[in-house]
Scaffold this active site. Sequence first.
Site, PDB file in Angstrom:
ATOM      1  N   SER A   1      33.891  14.242  22.800  1.00 57.57           N
ATOM      2  CA  SER A   1      34.474  13.251  21.527  1.00 57.57           C
ATOM      3  C   SER A   1      33.125  13.206  20.549  1.00 57.57           C
ATOM      4  O   SER A   1      32.061  13.791  21.164  1.00 57.57           O
ATOM      5  CB  SER A   1      34.717  12.025  21.738  1.00 57.57           C
ATOM      6  OG  SER A   1      33.747  11.152  22.485  1.00 57.57           O
ATOM      7  N   LYS A   2      33.354  13.077  19.339  1.00 57.11           N
ATOM      8  CA  LYS A   2      32.071  12.805  18.392  1.00 57.11           C
ATOM      9  C   LYS A   2      30.881  11.792  19.073  1.00 57.11           C
ATOM     10  O   LYS A   2      29.793  11.979  18.855  1.00 57.11           O
ATOM     11  CB  LYS A   2      32.432  12.239  17.027  1.00 57.11           C
ATOM     12  CG  LYS A   2      33.353  13.228  16.290  1.00 57.11           C
ATOM     13  CD  LYS A   2      33.965  12.470  15.057  1.00 57.11           C
ATOM     14  CE  LYS A   2      35.020  13.534  14.448  1.00 57.11           C
ATOM     15  NZ  LYS A   2      35.471  12.728  13.110  1.00 57.11           N
TER      16      LYS A   2
END
Length: 435
Positions: free
Chosen positions: A253-254
């Site tokens: 994920s970011k």
Amino acid sequence: MNTKIRTRFAPSPTGKMHVGNLRTALYAYLIAKHENGDFLIRIEDTDQERFVEGALDIINRTMEKTGLVHDEGPGKDGGYGPYVQSERQKTGLYMKHALDLIDKGEAYYCFCDKERLESLRGDGPGGVRYDKHCLNLSDQEVKQKLDAGSLYVIRQNNPVEGHTTFNDEIYGKITVDNSELDDMILMKSDGFPTYNFANVVDDHLMEITHVVRGNEYLSSSPKYNRLYEAFGWEVPVYIHCPLITDEENHKLSKRSGHASYEDLTSLGYLDETIVNYVALLGWSPDSNEEIFSLEELITAFDYRRINKSPAVFDMKKFTWMNSEYIKHMDPEAFYKIAEPHLKSVITKTDLDLTKIAALVQTRLDVINDIPSLVDFFEALPEYDTQLHNHKRIKTNPEVALENLKLILPVLEGVDDFSLDNLHQVVLGFVESKGM
């Protein structure tokens, strides 16, 4: 269906290029090029609310830097354009096909408002599940609502009994109960097609033979298959890629800091390393090799060797691979990359930056480490003389100073500052002095 292999990468312009998206593009490219086929880029911008300004530039820049050159796409028409879905939408293409499905009884108008849809929301996974309410409207009722300008969507009419079976090259034959298939929206109330509908229509019209995508689309594949069958079209070869996780087995994920191509390049990783490592996230060659150029990947890539299990993005291994690429770079090419980093901390004009670059090339993990390795050239720090104490070989600061004075003229005569050469020079001096 086209006998020549044709694959596509169909990104949405919604921001940075996620590692998973880059892998999809890479695998689609390799599958096509391995068989001398065509690789297309198609921009899927049907979700206008999520459009991010500048995202198209990010996509184009990423593809160019990683060497994934497309045969067809925006600005490179191969006879199947336009290659931007919003431009295709203007021609009425998707609505025409949606109306064909209505005529076949495979789709229907739905006039339900948000309030009614919210009332259908269940407690379980999947959120709102439509109850086919508008399927029961008579032709006259539908006509009256259309004439009155009522907002509508067009939904796929999936059966509630029986089973749907499809085949994926990686996961094999998968059968689902039709009662699990929601009547997904094909055309939205704004006149745009949904991603699910547009990609089926476009893949067929562009004669895509192999569809490569993440395994999060496995659950939607039965609905795609029913669309192909409803139109009487040949179903393409499905290749669903495994999930990519971080070292803690969480979906990349970011927040991980290395979820996108831009994250990785900003940390100082080379494009060649990124392509090489991303290729190994879910695929393995039939040898023990790990270092591949893009050309070598084209030769070696067999999509049947893609794994089912999640692929772990191991930053330690990735960093090791990057250091290997840096060490084996052509010195001139390395200097071109290193020069701005060297000049960011070294302002002295009497220093030969090419020699300093040669010194750090064999010691680097990532390009961004250069400043911290060479900043001492600008202002030498104070070294504690205790550093020269060594009980085993009985040296102390006084002895070390004499030895350094002896070797200084030897080092001043060195032109080749590579690690191997310096090693030979110093060892040769030591042996000549009987030290």
